[in-house]
Design a protein around this motif. Structure first.
Motif, PDB file in Angstrom:
ATOM      1  N   LEU A  99     -28.392  14.180 -25.543  1.00  0.00           N
ATOM      2  CA  LEU A  99     -27.488  13.538 -25.590  1.00  0.00           C
ATOM      3  C   LEU A  99     -26.176  14.075 -25.066  1.00  0.00           C
ATOM      4  CD1 LEU A  99     -26.503  10.347 -25.884  1.00  0.00           C
ATOM      5  CD2 LEU A  99     -26.259  10.941 -28.394  1.00  0.00           C
ATOM      6  N   SER A 100     -25.524  15.101 -25.754  1.00  0.00           N
ATOM      7  CA  SER A 100     -24.659  15.668 -25.758  1.00  0.00           C
ATOM      8  C   SER A 100     -24.271  16.223 -24.094  1.00  0.00           C
ATOM      9  CB  SER A 100     -24.258  16.639 -26.852  1.00  0.00           C
ATOM     10  OG  SER A 100     -24.317  16.408 -28.030  1.00  0.00           O
ATOM     11  N   GLU A 101     -25.342  16.778 -23.671  1.00  0.00           N
ATOM     12  CA  GLU A 101     -25.058  17.506 -22.407  1.00  0.00           C
ATOM     13  C   GLU A 101     -25.200  16.343 -21.207  1.00  0.00           C
ATOM     14  OE1 GLU A 101     -28.358  20.500 -21.811  1.00  0.00           O
ATOM     15  OE2 GLU A 101     -27.675  21.642 -23.461  1.00  0.00           O
ATOM     16  N   ILE A 102     -25.813  15.493 -21.467  1.00  0.00           N
ATOM     17  CA  ILE A 102     -25.655  14.332 -20.653  1.00  0.00           C
ATOM     18  C   ILE A 102     -24.307  13.472 -20.481  1.00  0.00           C
ATOM     19  CG2 ILE A 102     -26.615  11.986 -19.718  1.00  0.00           C
ATOM     20  CD1 ILE A 102     -29.537  13.002 -20.226  1.00  0.00           C
ATOM     21  N   GLU A 103     -24.016  13.493 -21.681  1.00  0.00           N
ATOM     22  CA  GLU A 103     -22.809  12.585 -21.927  1.00  0.00           C
ATOM     23  C   GLU A 103     -21.770  13.647 -21.318  1.00  0.00           C
ATOM     24  OE1 GLU A 103     -20.448  10.065 -25.358  1.00  0.00           O
ATOM     25  OE2 GLU A 103     -21.400  12.059 -26.054  1.00  0.00           O
ATOM     26  N   GLY A 104     -21.863  14.880 -21.708  1.00  0.00           N
ATOM     27  CA  GLY A 104     -20.747  15.956 -21.228  1.00  0.00           C
ATOM     28  C   GLY A 104     -20.592  15.677 -19.875  1.00  0.00           C
ATOM     29  N   ARG A 105     -21.582  15.779 -19.029  1.00  0.00           N
ATOM     30  CA  ARG A 105     -21.708  15.668 -17.465  1.00  0.00           C
ATOM     31  C   ARG A 105     -21.141  14.379 -17.017  1.00  0.00           C
ATOM     32  NH1 ARG A 105     -27.197  18.300 -18.021  1.00  0.00           N
ATOM     33  NH2 ARG A 105     -26.801  20.509 -17.410  1.00  0.00           N
ATOM     34  N   ILE A 106     -21.250  13.420 -17.571  1.00  0.00           N
ATOM     35  CA  ILE A 106     -20.489  12.264 -17.338  1.00  0.00           C
ATOM     36  C   ILE A 106     -18.977  12.031 -17.551  1.00  0.00           C
ATOM     37  CG2 ILE A 106     -20.641   9.633 -17.838  1.00  0.00           C
ATOM     38  CD1 ILE A 106     -23.727   9.939 -18.311  1.00  0.00           C
ATOM     39  N   VAL A 107     -18.766  12.418 -18.729  1.00  0.00           N
ATOM     40  CA  VAL A 107     -17.411  12.452 -19.185  1.00  0.00           C
ATOM     41  C   VAL A 107     -16.485  13.482 -18.402  1.00  0.00           C
ATOM     42  CG1 VAL A 107     -15.785  12.895 -20.936  1.00  0.00           C
ATOM     43  CG2 VAL A 107     -17.758  11.548 -21.515  1.00  0.00           C
ATOM     44  N   SER A 108     -17.028  14.599 -17.970  1.00  0.00           N
ATOM     45  CA  SER A 108     -16.314  15.563 -17.311  1.00  0.00           C
ATOM     46  C   SER A 108     -16.236  15.270 -15.945  1.00  0.00           C
ATOM     47  CB  SER A 108     -17.004  16.860 -17.451  1.00  0.00           C
ATOM     48  OG  SER A 108     -18.477  16.947 -16.738  1.00  0.00           O
TER      49      SER A 108
END
Length: 237
Positions: free
Chosen positions: A14-23
């Motif tokens: 969850l954190s890794e996918i969310e991080g790619r989206i948010v960044s």
């Protein structure tokens, strides 16, 4: 393979996918890897991946399309038309990091085409800045501040706080006027918002007054394909 009950792995995915989206690494419209590919990448069950994608969809970060896959959503701003809203809060409500950059901050004399209803030759502060959602420009702000009503603005550099929230802290406004319309981006708007020239934009113009007279006129320009205005109201009594 790890089971779907592994909370640590679930949170990591969850954190890794969310991080790619948010960044912005995965921009709006980007197709997320398929469940089977993510399951292979993380050596986990498809159920674990499915739960992660379901959580991201509920948060509004992705859109799941039957037979097509999952895609990063286009941000949709929801601004109450008759409220003085905070652009920072608007961006953060989309689960995106907020930032802004001041392009212009200078005092000058009023002109005949200024929209503050002030005599020509008076003093105003002209501020132009771009607000960002993640790495993408979110809104172009072009603002005039009446230095007769807000003399403190002459020394404000707006480095730590944007002009809108700064004004709300300085001056209690008593009346506001909104004008909302569509606009085709000119060269300056296109460059500031990183959109094609003549692209459709949504523009909100606002004037506010206090007991001391006109306070500010601001023109907020949003890329039109990523924004909507929402207002709730009740029947008049």
């Amino acid at each position: 393979m790890n089971g779907s009950k592994d909370p640590t792995l679930h949170q990591r995915i969850l954190s890794e996918i969310e991080g790619r989206i948010v960044s912005g690494e995965w921009p709006p419209g980007f197709r997320i890897p398929f469940e089977v590919d993510l399951a292979a990448q993380y050596d986990c069950s498809r159920m674990t991946v499915n739960k992660v994608l379901t959580q991201l969809a509920k948060a509004g970060l992705i859109e799941r399309r039957k037979k097509s896959g999952s895609f990063v959503t286009q941000p949709q701003s929801q601004s109450a038309v008759l409220e003085i809203h905070d652009i920072k809060a608007e961006v953060q409500s989309l689960n995106l990091p907020y930032a802004y950059s001041v392009i212009k901050n200078a005092s000058r004399k009023t002109k005949a085409d200024d929209k503050l209803d002030l005599p020509v030759g008076g003093l105003v502060k002209e501020v132009v800045c771009v607000h960002f959602a993640g790495t993408r420009p979110f809104c172009l702000e072009e603002r005039l501040i009446n230095l007769g009503s807000v003399p403190e603005a002459i020394d404000a550099d707006f480095g730590a706080i944007a002009p809108g929230p700064w004004l709300l802290k300085q001056v209690p406004w008593s009346k506001a006027e909104h004008k909302i319309y569509a606009f085709a981006a000119g060269a300056e708007e296109a460059a500031a918002l990183d959109i094609p020239r003549s692209a459709a934009c949504l523009v909100i113009e606002r004037r506010t007054w206090s007991s001391a007279g006109p306070v500010t006129h601001v023109r907020l320009t949003y890329p039109g394909d990523r924004h909507a205005l929402v207002a709730r109201f009740s029947p008049a009594s």
